[in-house]
Design a protein around this motif. Sequence first.
Motif, short mmCIF file in Angstrom:
data_model
loop_
_atom_site.label_atom_id
_atom_site.label_comp_id
_atom_site.label_asym_id
_atom_site.label_seq_id
_atom_site.Cartn_x
_atom_site.Cartn_y
_atom_site.Cartn_z
N ARG A 133 21.00 23.37 -47.29
CA ARG A 133 21.66 23.17 -48.58
C ARG A 133 23.03 22.55 -48.31
NH1 ARG A 133 19.06 25.17 -52.77
NH2 ARG A 133 20.87 24.70 -54.09
N ILE A 134 23.38 21.53 -49.07
CA ILE A 134 24.63 20.81 -48.84
C ILE A 134 25.41 20.74 -50.15
CG2 ILE A 134 23.59 19.45 -47.00
CD1 ILE A 134 23.51 17.10 -49.03
N PRO A 135 26.74 20.59 -50.06
CA PRO A 135 27.55 20.39 -51.27
C PRO A 135 27.44 18.94 -51.74
CG PRO A 135 28.94 20.38 -49.33
CD PRO A 135 27.56 20.71 -48.84
N GLY A 136 27.96 18.67 -52.89
CA GLY A 136 27.93 17.32 -53.42
C GLY A 136 29.01 16.45 -52.79
N GLY A 137 28.82 15.12 -52.84
CA GLY A 137 29.80 14.17 -52.36
C GLY A 137 30.01 14.22 -50.86
N ALA A 138 28.98 14.50 -50.09
CA ALA A 138 29.11 14.56 -48.64
C ALA A 138 28.14 13.57 -48.00
CB ALA A 138 28.83 15.97 -48.14
N GLU A 139 28.43 13.21 -46.74
CA GLU A 139 27.55 12.34 -45.98
C GLU A 139 27.05 13.09 -44.74
OE1 GLU A 139 28.93 7.80 -46.87
OE2 GLU A 139 29.95 8.84 -45.21
N ILE A 140 25.85 12.71 -44.32
CA ILE A 140 25.21 13.38 -43.19
C ILE A 140 25.02 12.37 -42.06
CG2 ILE A 140 23.18 14.64 -42.39
CD1 ILE A 140 22.72 15.49 -45.31
N LEU A 141 25.65 12.65 -40.90
CA LEU A 141 25.49 11.81 -39.73
C LEU A 141 24.32 12.36 -38.91
CD1 LEU A 141 26.45 9.67 -37.63
CD2 LEU A 141 27.90 11.47 -36.65
N VAL A 142 23.39 11.48 -38.59
CA VAL A 142 22.24 11.85 -37.76
C VAL A 142 22.26 10.95 -36.53
CG1 VAL A 142 19.74 12.05 -37.63
CG2 VAL A 142 20.92 12.59 -39.77
N SER A 143 22.65 11.51 -35.37
CA SER A 143 22.80 10.72 -34.15
C SER A 143 21.46 10.59 -33.43
CB SER A 143 23.84 11.36 -33.22
OG SER A 143 25.11 11.35 -33.84
N HIS A 144 20.54 9.89 -34.07
CA HIS A 144 19.26 9.55 -33.48
C HIS A 144 19.10 8.04 -33.51
CE1 HIS A 144 17.52 13.68 -34.91
NE2 HIS A 144 18.27 13.79 -33.83
N THR A 145 18.36 7.53 -32.57
CA THR A 145 18.02 6.11 -32.63
C THR A 145 17.28 5.83 -33.93
OG1 THR A 145 17.82 6.00 -30.23
CG2 THR A 145 16.79 4.25 -31.50
N PRO A 146 17.77 4.92 -34.76
CA PRO A 146 17.07 4.63 -36.03
C PRO A 146 15.69 4.06 -35.77
CG PRO A 146 19.30 3.72 -36.03
CD PRO A 146 19.00 4.12 -34.62
N ARG A 147 14.69 4.74 -36.25
CA ARG A 147 13.32 4.29 -36.11
C ARG A 147 12.54 4.62 -37.38
NH1 ARG A 147 15.20 1.57 -32.99
NH2 ARG A 147 14.76 1.24 -30.78
N PRO A 148 11.53 3.81 -37.71
CA PRO A 148 10.69 4.13 -38.87
C PRO A 148 10.07 5.51 -38.71
CG PRO A 148 10.24 1.91 -38.07
CD PRO A 148 11.14 2.54 -37.06
N ARG A 159 22.71 4.24 -44.41
CA ARG A 159 23.46 3.08 -43.92
C ARG A 159 23.67 3.25 -42.42
NH1 ARG A 159 28.79 4.32 -42.92
NH2 ARG A 159 29.59 6.25 -43.84
N GLU A 160 24.02 2.15 -41.78
CA GLU A 160 24.29 2.19 -40.34
C GLU A 160 25.70 2.70 -40.10
OE1 GLU A 160 25.13 -1.28 -37.47
OE2 GLU A 160 22.94 -0.97 -37.31
N ALA A 161 25.87 3.43 -38.99
CA ALA A 161 27.19 3.95 -38.61
C ALA A 161 27.35 3.88 -37.11
CB ALA A 161 27.36 5.40 -39.09
N LEU A 162 28.56 3.73 -36.65
CA LEU A 162 28.91 3.70 -35.23
C LEU A 162 28.17 2.60 -34.49
CD1 LEU A 162 28.84 7.55 -34.45
CD2 LEU A 162 30.64 6.20 -35.54
N SER A 163 27.67 1.63 -35.22
CA SER A 163 26.96 0.45 -34.72
C SER A 163 25.59 0.77 -34.13
CB SER A 163 27.80 -0.29 -33.66
OG SER A 163 27.81 0.38 -32.42
N TRP A 164 25.14 2.03 -34.28
CA TRP A 164 23.81 2.31 -33.70
C TRP A 164 23.03 3.38 -34.45
CZ3 TRP A 164 21.82 6.84 -31.40
CH2 TRP A 164 22.73 7.91 -31.30
#
Length: 1017
Positions: free
Chosen positions: A935-950, A964-969
């Motif tokens: 459960r998360i509050p409103g107006g927040a972003e979640i960083l997921v440090s995984h290689t983006p893959r389908p 969106r993309e972050a940290l260039s990877w």
Amino acid sequence: MLAVVVAHEPGDWFVETLESLSLQDYEYLSTAVVDAASSGIGPRVSEVIADAVVIDGTGTTGFSQAANAVLDAGIEADFLLVCHDDVALAPDAVTTLVAEALRSNAGIVGPKIVQWDRPEIIQHAGYDVDRFGVPAERVGAEDLDQEQHDGVSDVFALPSAVLLIRTDLFVRLGGFDGGMTFRGEDVDLCWRAQMAGARVMFAGSAVARHREALVSRTGVDDAKLTETRHALRAMLVNHGRISLTLLLPVALLMALSEVVLDVFTARFGRARDVIRAWIWNISRLDVVAQRRQANASVRRVRQADVTALQYFGSVRVLASLRRQSSGQSGSEPSGLLGAAGRGVFGGLRTGTTRLAWITWIVVLGVVLFGSRRLLSGGVPAVGDFVALPETASDLLKAWWGGWSERNAGAPSSNLGILVYLGLLGWVLDSMALVRTLAVVALIVVGLAGSYRLLAATGSRRAQASALIAYLLVPLAPASVASGSLAGLVGYAAAPWMLKELLRASRAAPFRQGPQGLRGHLYVYVSLGAAAGAAALVVPAAAGLVALLAAGLVAGSLLAGRPEGVPRLVAATGLSVPALVFLAFPTAVDLVASGPDWGFVADGRDGSAGEASFGEILRFAVGGGDPPSLVWLFAVPMAVPLLLGRGWRLEQSVRLWMVAVVAWAVALAAERGMLPFGLPDLHLLLAPAAVAVAGLCGMAVLSIEHDLRFSHFGWRQALVPVTALASLLLAVGSIGSLEDGRWGLVASDHHAALRFEAPVLEGAYRVLWIGSPEFLAVEGHSFAPGVAWAATGGDSVTLLDRAVPFDQGRADLFESVIEEIEQGRTARGGRLLAGLGVRYVVLLHRLAPAPFVAAADARPVPAGLAGAMHDQLDLELVEGTNSAVDMFVNTAWVPMRALYSPGFDEGIEDFTDLEGRPLATGASLFSGDGPPWTARIPGGAEILVSHTPRPGWELSADGEPVPRREALSWTRVYRPPSSGEVQLSYSAPWWRHGGQLVGAAAPFVLALAWLRRRMDRS
């Protein structure tokens, strides 16, 4: 005396049956024929026996009910002679039976029954019966009548083909059990007769011929069904309460085992018959209760006294064991007493078989003794011996999930063994036990392969010699002591691969088996199956086929037998389909990812190692140093070259070249003579180890076959010299058994390292740097003799050994390590924080001190270690073991965390983190997964440090969340509002398809092999 013949549309032979009754020399014999089929056979009967009575059997079903029809016919005779309609009695048979009944005061007497067309072959001489109601013949198959059964003896049951029974006993027992149509009714009647205090006697001097062709007459082959059904009925009805209470669970367990075995061997009809037999009896428990009540009124003998007359054991189990040991295909033993004497242990009467059994007992005893502390205390997580997940469900869930947290995260290849380990863990309810048994089992599998290697020679002495030699070759202890899973897999698989390659060469004596295309295909499939089974655990192990084939090709050319070379090349290539089928999931993933040598080299770059040529020759490449007596293997290895003739010499040359090629490749890899890295040295030496064992077996063959052709001289002296060398080798190997763990250390690094709990602190990664042999997972080469790997959390499990078929952004780790090593940054922790790395561990030894001495250390290069110490945000953890350097990243941020919007503004490239580090976010999605829910509050972003893959998706209220993309990877998700979100990963459909095929492939091949064995038998 009344002869009761039960007739059911008999054929032309019926005249001979009636004539045999009319020609009896017994004066007071009358005949009654029960027409069970109401076919109007009266005229046929009266033509032969004019005064015979024909009883209408309308409404009866089966032999038992038809025979019982005589109970309502007003019997006045003292004895009944119950007969089938396809028997012919000798003229004095009835006289002999009556005389024996009167002399022995017997209730039931039966004759010796021989085959109809071959009266010299005994068909029945009474039955022995076990406590489960299953009869066994007292004669062997095709047993010639040499008057060996012409005496009189008590038996438990007699076949209903011809039975002489006292009329009062038959009436008191109520005749046969009418619910038993065919088969088993005779056992039940005799059982109840003995309960009533009557003797059941076999009179071998009375003879009757019997056609015994029920299946061909009825057109229905339901023998298995009726035998099982009626044996269970007899057991339920005739046992006392106590004995039935004890035996019924055992019978149920045996039935379940039989069903499982029948299903596994694709005999589905037999499995169905067993199930139907139990259902039939369970649905008639009311009838069972009535018959038990009737038995109580006639019982005159204690149940224990009747049970004592039965066979103690199971006829079916004995028959199965006897078939396995003798290759017979009969459904029952051809004589219980003979089976007991000639069954599984009957072959021990021959010296070579006794030798094989004794050798195996000694070898298995040595393995268990040498593994005693591993079995009692478990296997530490050293080298490749990584841990397993705590539960089988965790393992199966991760296997199906298809995502690996290794490095920066990537879709994982299907390590095929995972599903089978998970199923075994579910059965044993202990993943730690599964892990320990797997290590020991690999040794046993290799030993079994070494024993089968020379089976085609027909010499059990040679097989036993190869088995003992393979146990004494120090490769298995070296692999265990080094924590080399690849070495153990090679040790297990190499003998089986070499055996199939020798068969593929078709050189003497390996020409046995079916010829033609079918025979060749069987060899190719067997070879591919051996390679595929090895690839399920260590994919690189499949390459042993090519290494073994290269040695055999070189040996064939050297021996002057080039005709086998094309066959070996063809076998190597044509075994690939079976290999791919068995290791299908891994093959699919490798095709999808493209060729990558990294998973073969396991972090090795081809740089020189530390093992000398002498150490390679004597397999001294493990944690412990084998005794110098290993050099004595040269004596038996030289014997076949000095004594061998013909095919013994040729095969010895081939085996020598297998060893030479393996040693040469291992030496080239260890000297850094190759431009690429090769797998673990223990794996490369597996062909040499099995070749050494094979040559020891060939030495025995040469002594057996070729020494007698030599004049007395130095060649005869080789025998005691070889025996002495073998004895010294065995004595010298005792030292490896002393610690009970094959030289493996008693503790691992995890006990010496201090990690924080990921669930409490947040998900993190650990960066491991050290020698490729020290890393628990396949590493990435960074410098000569140095590799790195990153894992999710500190607990490295077998799941982390699943090779990522997509390397993802693993390049980022290497870039950061290079930046640190080159001194281009003093804030490497900030860069590693962008990858979720919280700890950096430099491994200098295989295990912590004092279990591994400083002399066996391979320290991380001083330049890299010093650069790590110089980082301002990597803090050395004081007080850890001297075998490691452990750093905690003070700039760490969780792999999955909650941030305020815009937390990464101004960070355009990953390297920008050095100047603009991320602030620590609120940890999210910790623990095992995916999927994760929070459960998360409103107006927040979640960083997921995984290689983006389908396949990755964050959903809120069932709807995908924009990213969106972050940290260039990596990626950032911003849910539209507060509430519950779920982060999940879905593997591609083709991957799941590959998993299902891979899970089924071993069973398909096993069923095909079992069916082939059954067809051959």
